[in-house]
Design an enzyme around this catalytic site. Sequence first.
Site, PDB file in Angstrom:
ATOM      1  N   SER A   1       0.859  -1.182   0.000  1.00 20.58           N
ATOM      2  CA  SER A   1       0.000   0.000   0.000  1.00 20.58           C
ATOM      3  C   SER A   1       0.900   1.239   0.000  1.00 20.58           C
ATOM      4  CB  SER A   1      -0.953  -0.028   1.203  1.00 20.58           C
ATOM      5  OG  SER A   1      -1.867   1.055   1.146  1.00 20.58           O
ATOM      6  N   THR A   2       0.781   2.111   0.989  1.00 21.43           N
ATOM      7  CA  THR A   2       1.564   3.345   1.014  1.00 21.43           C
ATOM      8  C   THR A   2       3.062   3.042   0.984  1.00 21.43           C
ATOM      9  OG1 THR A   2      -0.175   4.316   2.368  1.00 21.43           O
ATOM     10  CG2 THR A   2       1.908   5.508   2.249  1.00 21.43           C
TER      11      THR A   2
ATOM     12  N   HIS B   1      -2.369  -1.028  -3.488  1.00 24.26           N
ATOM     13  CA  HIS B   1      -3.413  -0.025  -3.305  1.00 24.26           C
ATOM     14  C   HIS B   1      -2.954   1.262  -3.979  1.00 24.26           C
ATOM     15  CE1 HIS B   1      -4.332  -2.199   0.758  1.00 24.26           C
ATOM     16  NE2 HIS B   1      -4.792  -2.875  -0.285  1.00 24.26           N
TER      17      HIS B   1
ATOM     18  N   MET C   1      -0.358   1.354   5.186  1.00 27.87           N
ATOM     19  CA  MET C   1      -1.180   1.631   6.360  1.00 27.87           C
ATOM     20  C   MET C   1      -2.366   0.665   6.397  1.00 27.87           C
ATOM     21  SD  MET C   1      -3.189   5.158   5.379  1.00 27.87           S
ATOM     22  CE  MET C   1      -1.994   5.949   4.313  1.00 27.87           C
TER      23      MET C   1
ATOM     24  N   ASP D   1      -4.870  -4.570   5.729  1.00 29.68           N
ATOM     25  CA  ASP D   1      -5.114  -5.449   4.593  1.00 29.68           C
ATOM     26  C   ASP D   1      -3.863  -6.291   4.325  1.00 29.68           C
ATOM     27  OD1 ASP D   1      -6.376  -6.620   2.401  1.00 29.68           O
ATOM     28  OD2 ASP D   1      -5.618  -5.108   1.015  1.00 29.68           O
TER      29      ASP D   1
END
Length: 354
Positions: A173-174, A200, A290, A293
Site C-alpha cells: 500500500s503506502t 493499493h 497503512m 489489509d
Amino acid sequence: MPSGPIRLLLVEDSPVALVLLQRILQEAPDMEVVGVARNGQEALALIPTVKPTLICTDLHMPKMDGLEFTEEVMARCPCPILVISASVQKEDTQTVFRILEAGALDIFPKPRTGLASEYEKTKAELLAKIRVLAGVSVFTHRRRSSIPIAPIAPTTSAPVRNSRPRILALGASTGGPQALLAIVQQLPKTFPVPVLCVQHISDGFLQGLVDWLDHSCALRITIATPGAVPQPGVVYFPPERHHLELDLGGRLQLSQGAPVAGHCPSVSVMFKSVAAYYRRSAVGVLLTGMGRDGADGLHALAQAGSLTIAQDEASCVVFGMPKEAIALGAAQQVLPLGAIAPFLLGSVFGGDFL
C-alpha cells in the site's frame, strides 16, 4: 505523529486549486499551512524558513516542476512529500512514478473538474493521508545520475524449503511502488514462477504504475485478464476496483466484490486465494502500507504451509500492514526491503535458474 500542528507547505501554480486546498487544510485543527509557492524554485527558498512537516506538491509547474523539485528536496533537505496531481494520462503518470522513485511518499488525485464540491468529497481521504505521511521519516536520496545500477547477486545459502514454490504473491500500500520496484527490479527475466501483485493505488494511476515497472524491470509487467493461466516471469496486477483470485483450475479470476479491509483490490483476498490453490507451494510477501489489509491473507498462507515474508519496520514507509501480520504470527521471515529479493533468489529459489 509529530508534536504540535502538522506544518504544511503547498506547492501549486493554479490559484483556484491553491485556494481550495488551503480552505480544506485550514479547517483541520491539527494542521497549519505555513507556506505556499507557485513552483519548485519558490518552495525551495521557503523550506528553511517555514520548516514544513510535509510538502504537498503539484506535478506540472513553471520554472521547476514536481520531479525536479522532489529531487532537490530529497538531496538537500529531506522532507515527506505528497504529490497532489490530476495527471492520469500515460505520459504524465510516468513522471508521477519517477517522482515516487525520487523520494516522494505517495500520490493523491486532484479532482479533475476543479470544483469546490469535488474537493470537498475528497477531504476526509486527503486529511487522513496527510496525517499518516506527516509522521514518516525520510532520508537523503543521492541524485539518480550518481547512483550506479548494479544487480545484487543471489545468496549462496541453502534453500529454506524442500520443494520450490510455484508462485510469488506481493501485496503493498503506502510506499509500495518504491518497494515493488526495489524487489521486482532485481528479479531476472528467467525468474521461474509467476508473480501476482496487489498495490493499493488511486484510480487512474494503475496503468502508469504498470508501465513504469515494465520499463524498469526485466520481468514483463501486465494487468491481469480473466481466464489467463499465470506464466513464469510475468507480474500480474488486477484492474482497478477488481479483486484478483485464482479459480479451481489455477486461472486468473477477477471480481468487483465488496472492499475487504477497506480495499478493492484487497491483498488478503489475493493471498487467501493463492493459499487455497497452491497450499504449500507459494511465497507471500507483505510490504509497506497503512491499515491491516494483507495480514489475514498472509496468515492463511502460513497456515497452508507456504513461505511468508513481511517487510521490517525500519525499511517501511508505513509499518501498518506488516506490523499487523507479524502480530498475528503470520510472518515466518521479517526482512529489510533490500534483503527480500536476494533472499528469494538465493535461499528460496536457489539461484540456479539464472
